[in-house]
Design an enzyme around this catalytic site. Structure first.
Site, PDB file in Angstrom:
ATOM      1  N   PRO A   9       0.795  -1.222   0.000  1.00  0.00           N
ATOM      2  CA  PRO A   9       0.000   0.000   0.000  1.00  0.00           C
ATOM      3  C   PRO A   9       0.833   1.281   0.000  1.00  0.00           C
ATOM      4  O   PRO A   9       1.857   1.382   0.664  1.00  0.00           O
ATOM      5  CB  PRO A   9      -0.847  -0.097   1.270  1.00  0.00           C
ATOM      6  CG  PRO A   9      -0.190  -1.111   2.120  1.00  0.00           C
ATOM      7  CD  PRO A   9       0.552  -2.030   1.206  1.00  0.00           C
ATOM      8  N   ARG A  17       3.985  11.280  -1.355  1.00  0.00           N
ATOM      9  CA  ARG A  17       3.725  10.894   0.035  1.00  0.00           C
ATOM     10  C   ARG A  17       4.946  11.158   0.914  1.00  0.00           C
ATOM     11  O   ARG A  17       5.978  10.520   0.757  1.00  0.00           O
ATOM     12  CB  ARG A  17       3.378   9.408   0.062  1.00  0.00           C
ATOM     13  CG  ARG A  17       3.123   8.872   1.429  1.00  0.00           C
ATOM     14  CD  ARG A  17       2.806   7.384   1.338  1.00  0.00           C
ATOM     15  NE  ARG A  17       2.740   6.836   2.665  1.00  0.00           N
ATOM     16  CZ  ARG A  17       3.359   5.725   3.035  1.00  0.00           C
ATOM     17  NH1 ARG A  17       4.064   5.044   2.173  1.00  0.00           N
ATOM     18  NH2 ARG A  17       3.247   5.290   4.256  1.00  0.00           N
ATOM     19  N   TYR A  22      10.136   9.397   2.532  1.00  0.00           N
ATOM     20  CA  TYR A  22      10.215   8.413   1.453  1.00  0.00           C
ATOM     21  C   TYR A  22      10.979   8.900   0.229  1.00  0.00           C
ATOM     22  O   TYR A  22      11.162   8.138  -0.721  1.00  0.00           O
ATOM     23  CB  TYR A  22       8.803   7.966   1.052  1.00  0.00           C
ATOM     24  CG  TYR A  22       8.075   7.322   2.208  1.00  0.00           C
ATOM     25  CD1 TYR A  22       8.439   6.060   2.651  1.00  0.00           C
ATOM     26  CD2 TYR A  22       7.058   7.985   2.882  1.00  0.00           C
ATOM     27  CE1 TYR A  22       7.799   5.468   3.731  1.00  0.00           C
ATOM     28  CE2 TYR A  22       6.407   7.405   3.958  1.00  0.00           C
ATOM     29  CZ  TYR A  22       6.786   6.148   4.378  1.00  0.00           C
ATOM     30  OH  TYR A  22       6.156   5.570   5.450  1.00  0.00           O
ATOM     31  N   ASN A  73       8.331  -5.005  -0.798  1.00  0.00           N
ATOM     32  CA  ASN A  73       8.098  -3.896   0.124  1.00  0.00           C
ATOM     33  C   ASN A  73       6.618  -3.956   0.488  1.00  0.00           C
ATOM     34  O   ASN A  73       5.770  -3.471  -0.263  1.00  0.00           O
ATOM     35  CB  ASN A  73       8.440  -2.547  -0.505  1.00  0.00           C
ATOM     36  CG  ASN A  73       8.262  -1.400   0.465  1.00  0.00           C
ATOM     37  OD1 ASN A  73       7.599  -1.525   1.489  1.00  0.00           O
ATOM     38  ND2 ASN A  73       8.845  -0.261   0.130  1.00  0.00           N
ATOM     39  N   ALA A  76       2.866  -0.726   4.938  1.00  0.00           N
ATOM     40  CA  ALA A  76       2.315  -0.832   6.296  1.00  0.00           C
ATOM     41  C   ALA A  76       1.941  -2.264   6.671  1.00  0.00           C
ATOM     42  O   ALA A  76       1.909  -2.601   7.863  1.00  0.00           O
ATOM     43  CB  ALA A  76       1.102   0.082   6.444  1.00  0.00           C
ATOM     44  N   HIS A  79       3.919  -4.550   9.259  1.00  0.00           N
ATOM     45  CA  HIS A  79       3.723  -4.514  10.701  1.00  0.00           C
ATOM     46  C   HIS A  79       2.408  -5.124  11.163  1.00  0.00           C
ATOM     47  O   HIS A  79       2.117  -5.113  12.360  1.00  0.00           O
ATOM     48  CB  HIS A  79       3.801  -3.058  11.181  1.00  0.00           C
ATOM     49  CG  HIS A  79       4.852  -2.280  10.475  1.00  0.00           C
ATOM     50  ND1 HIS A  79       6.204  -2.523  10.639  1.00  0.00           N
ATOM     51  CD2 HIS A  79       4.769  -1.290   9.553  1.00  0.00           C
ATOM     52  CE1 HIS A  79       6.896  -1.693   9.861  1.00  0.00           C
ATOM     53  NE2 HIS A  79       6.046  -0.942   9.195  1.00  0.00           N
ATOM     54  N   ASP A  86       2.431 -15.960   6.057  1.00  0.00           N
ATOM     55  CA  ASP A  86       2.013 -17.331   5.745  1.00  0.00           C
ATOM     56  C   ASP A  86       2.143 -17.638   4.257  1.00  0.00           C
ATOM     57  O   ASP A  86       2.558 -18.741   3.878  1.00  0.00           O
ATOM     58  CB  ASP A  86       0.577 -17.565   6.217  1.00  0.00           C
ATOM     59  CG  ASP A  86       0.447 -17.651   7.729  1.00  0.00           C
ATOM     60  OD1 ASP A  86       1.483 -17.763   8.418  1.00  0.00           O
ATOM     61  OD2 ASP A  86      -0.702 -17.580   8.217  1.00  0.00           O
ATOM     62  N   GLU A  97      13.205  -8.465   1.814  1.00  0.00           N
ATOM     63  CA  GLU A  97      12.318  -7.418   2.330  1.00  0.00           C
ATOM     64  C   GLU A  97      13.008  -6.076   2.114  1.00  0.00           C
ATOM     65  O   GLU A  97      14.185  -5.919   2.452  1.00  0.00           O
ATOM     66  CB  GLU A  97      12.078  -7.662   3.822  1.00  0.00           C
ATOM     67  CG  GLU A  97      11.271  -6.595   4.517  1.00  0.00           C
ATOM     68  CD  GLU A  97      11.167  -6.816   6.018  1.00  0.00           C
ATOM     69  OE1 GLU A  97      10.316  -6.150   6.634  1.00  0.00           O
ATOM     70  OE2 GLU A  97      11.933  -7.631   6.586  1.00  0.00           O
ATOM     71  N   HIS A  99      12.574  -1.688   2.420  1.00  0.00           N
ATOM     72  CA  HIS A  99      11.840  -0.507   2.892  1.00  0.00           C
ATOM     73  C   HIS A  99      12.603   0.727   2.458  1.00  0.00           C
ATOM     74  O   HIS A  99      13.831   0.788   2.598  1.00  0.00           O
ATOM     75  CB  HIS A  99      11.672  -0.530   4.410  1.00  0.00           C
ATOM     76  CG  HIS A  99      10.881  -1.694   4.878  1.00  0.00           C
ATOM     77  ND1 HIS A  99       9.509  -1.749   4.752  1.00  0.00           N
ATOM     78  CD2 HIS A  99      11.268  -2.870   5.419  1.00  0.00           C
ATOM     79  CE1 HIS A  99       9.090  -2.903   5.216  1.00  0.00           C
ATOM     80  NE2 HIS A  99      10.136  -3.609   5.621  1.00  0.00           N
ATOM     81  N   LEU A 100      11.900   1.689   1.933  1.00  0.00           N
ATOM     82  CA  LEU A 100      12.514   2.928   1.466  1.00  0.00           C
ATOM     83  C   LEU A 100      13.136   3.710   2.620  1.00  0.00           C
ATOM     84  O   LEU A 100      14.232   4.247   2.501  1.00  0.00           O
ATOM     85  CB  LEU A 100      11.470   3.798   0.764  1.00  0.00           C
ATOM     86  CG  LEU A 100      10.879   3.169  -0.492  1.00  0.00           C
ATOM     87  CD1 LEU A 100       9.528   3.772  -0.806  1.00  0.00           C
ATOM     88  CD2 LEU A 100      11.830   3.324  -1.654  1.00  0.00           C
ATOM     89  N   SER A 101      12.425   3.781   3.723  1.00  0.00           N
ATOM     90  CA  SER A 101      12.897   4.528   4.888  1.00  0.00           C
ATOM     91  C   SER A 101      13.612   3.577   5.849  1.00  0.00           C
ATOM     92  O   SER A 101      13.502   2.355   5.742  1.00  0.00           O
ATOM     93  CB  SER A 101      11.730   5.209   5.604  1.00  0.00           C
ATOM     94  OG  SER A 101      10.890   4.246   6.205  1.00  0.00           O
ATOM     95  N   ARG A 106      12.276   4.644  13.160  1.00  0.00           N
ATOM     96  CA  ARG A 106      10.987   5.328  13.163  1.00  0.00           C
ATOM     97  C   ARG A 106      10.140   4.917  14.362  1.00  0.00           C
ATOM     98  O   ARG A 106      10.655   4.435  15.361  1.00  0.00           O
ATOM     99  CB  ARG A 106      10.287   5.067  11.828  1.00  0.00           C
ATOM    100  CG  ARG A 106      11.090   5.699  10.672  1.00  0.00           C
ATOM    101  CD  ARG A 106      10.415   5.640   9.358  1.00  0.00           C
ATOM    102  NE  ARG A 106       9.117   6.318   9.407  1.00  0.00           N
ATOM    103  CZ  ARG A 106       8.162   6.112   8.509  1.00  0.00           C
ATOM    104  NH1 ARG A 106       8.335   5.278   7.519  1.00  0.00           N
ATOM    105  NH2 ARG A 106       7.026   6.755   8.605  1.00  0.00           N
ATOM    106  N   ARG A 110       6.654   0.393  14.030  1.00  0.00           N
ATOM    107  CA  ARG A 110       7.348  -0.002  12.793  1.00  0.00           C
ATOM    108  C   ARG A 110       8.540  -0.922  13.065  1.00  0.00           C
ATOM    109  O   ARG A 110       9.205  -1.377  12.139  1.00  0.00           O
ATOM    110  CB  ARG A 110       7.800   1.220  12.012  1.00  0.00           C
ATOM    111  CG  ARG A 110       6.642   2.032  11.475  1.00  0.00           C
ATOM    112  CD  ARG A 110       7.118   3.121  10.523  1.00  0.00           C
ATOM    113  NE  ARG A 110       6.093   4.121  10.315  1.00  0.00           N
ATOM    114  CZ  ARG A 110       5.130   4.034   9.413  1.00  0.00           C
ATOM    115  NH1 ARG A 110       5.044   2.990   8.626  1.00  0.00           N
ATOM    116  NH2 ARG A 110       4.237   5.003   9.290  1.00  0.00           N
TER     117      ARG A 110
END
Length: 158
Positions: A9, A17, A22, A73, A76, A79, A86, A97, A99-101, A106, A110
């Site tokens: 998302p 955003r 980001y 990625n 949200a 978390h 699964d 995995e 993540h941009l940030s 944070r 997170r």
């Protein structure tokens, strides 16, 4: 070799955003980067983004037998989603995995990643460049796994 770049998302809103968190690169910039990296590395790249958890689960399941690895990625859902964990465990496709940030720096919520245990590597805080690093790391991981399997098969055939 085929790799799925899977985005959860709000990744489609990159550049709009919270650019302070980001970055200013757009989703189109991200897609261009992963395609260019795939071409440089001789990897076929498939991309998918959804704001819907079930669509991401479906895409993971549909990838079984079709892709060699996943760069993911989950946004949200990182978390919150045991369903994504699964699905990754069920298909057993090597996954990175991303993540941009720097999520580890944070908010406290997170700090939890439900999918991390199904991934062999996590890359955070590199912006869209983290995807290129993830593709290359996945290629190396898959090559090492292939070499290990060939070695094991060779030893069995002696």
């Amino acid at each position: 070799m085929r790799i799925l770049i899977l985005n959860g998302p709000n990744i489609n809103l990159l550049g709009l955003r919270e650019p302070g968190i980001y970055g200013t690169d757009s989703f189109a910039d991200l897609l261009a980067l992963v395609r260019r990296t795939g071409e440089e590395e001789g990897i076929e790249i498939e991309t998918f983004q959804s704001n819907h958890e079930g669509a991401l689960v479906d895409r993971i399941q549909e990838s079984m037998g079709r892709v060699d690895g996943i760069v993911f990625n989950p946004g949200a859902y990182t978390h919150t989603s045991i369903a994504l964990l699964d699905a990754l465990r069920a298909v057993r496709i090597p996954t990175v995995e991303v993540h941009l940030s720097a999520v580890e720096q944070r908010e406290s919520f997170r700090q939890i990643s439900y999918i991390r245990s199904a991934c062999f590597l996590t890359i955070t805080g590199e912006g869209i460049a983290g995807y290129a690093r993830a593709i290359r790391a996945l290629k190396e991981h898959l090559a090492a796994d292939d070499a290990r399997k060939k070695s094991e098969n060779g030893e069995k055939n002696l």
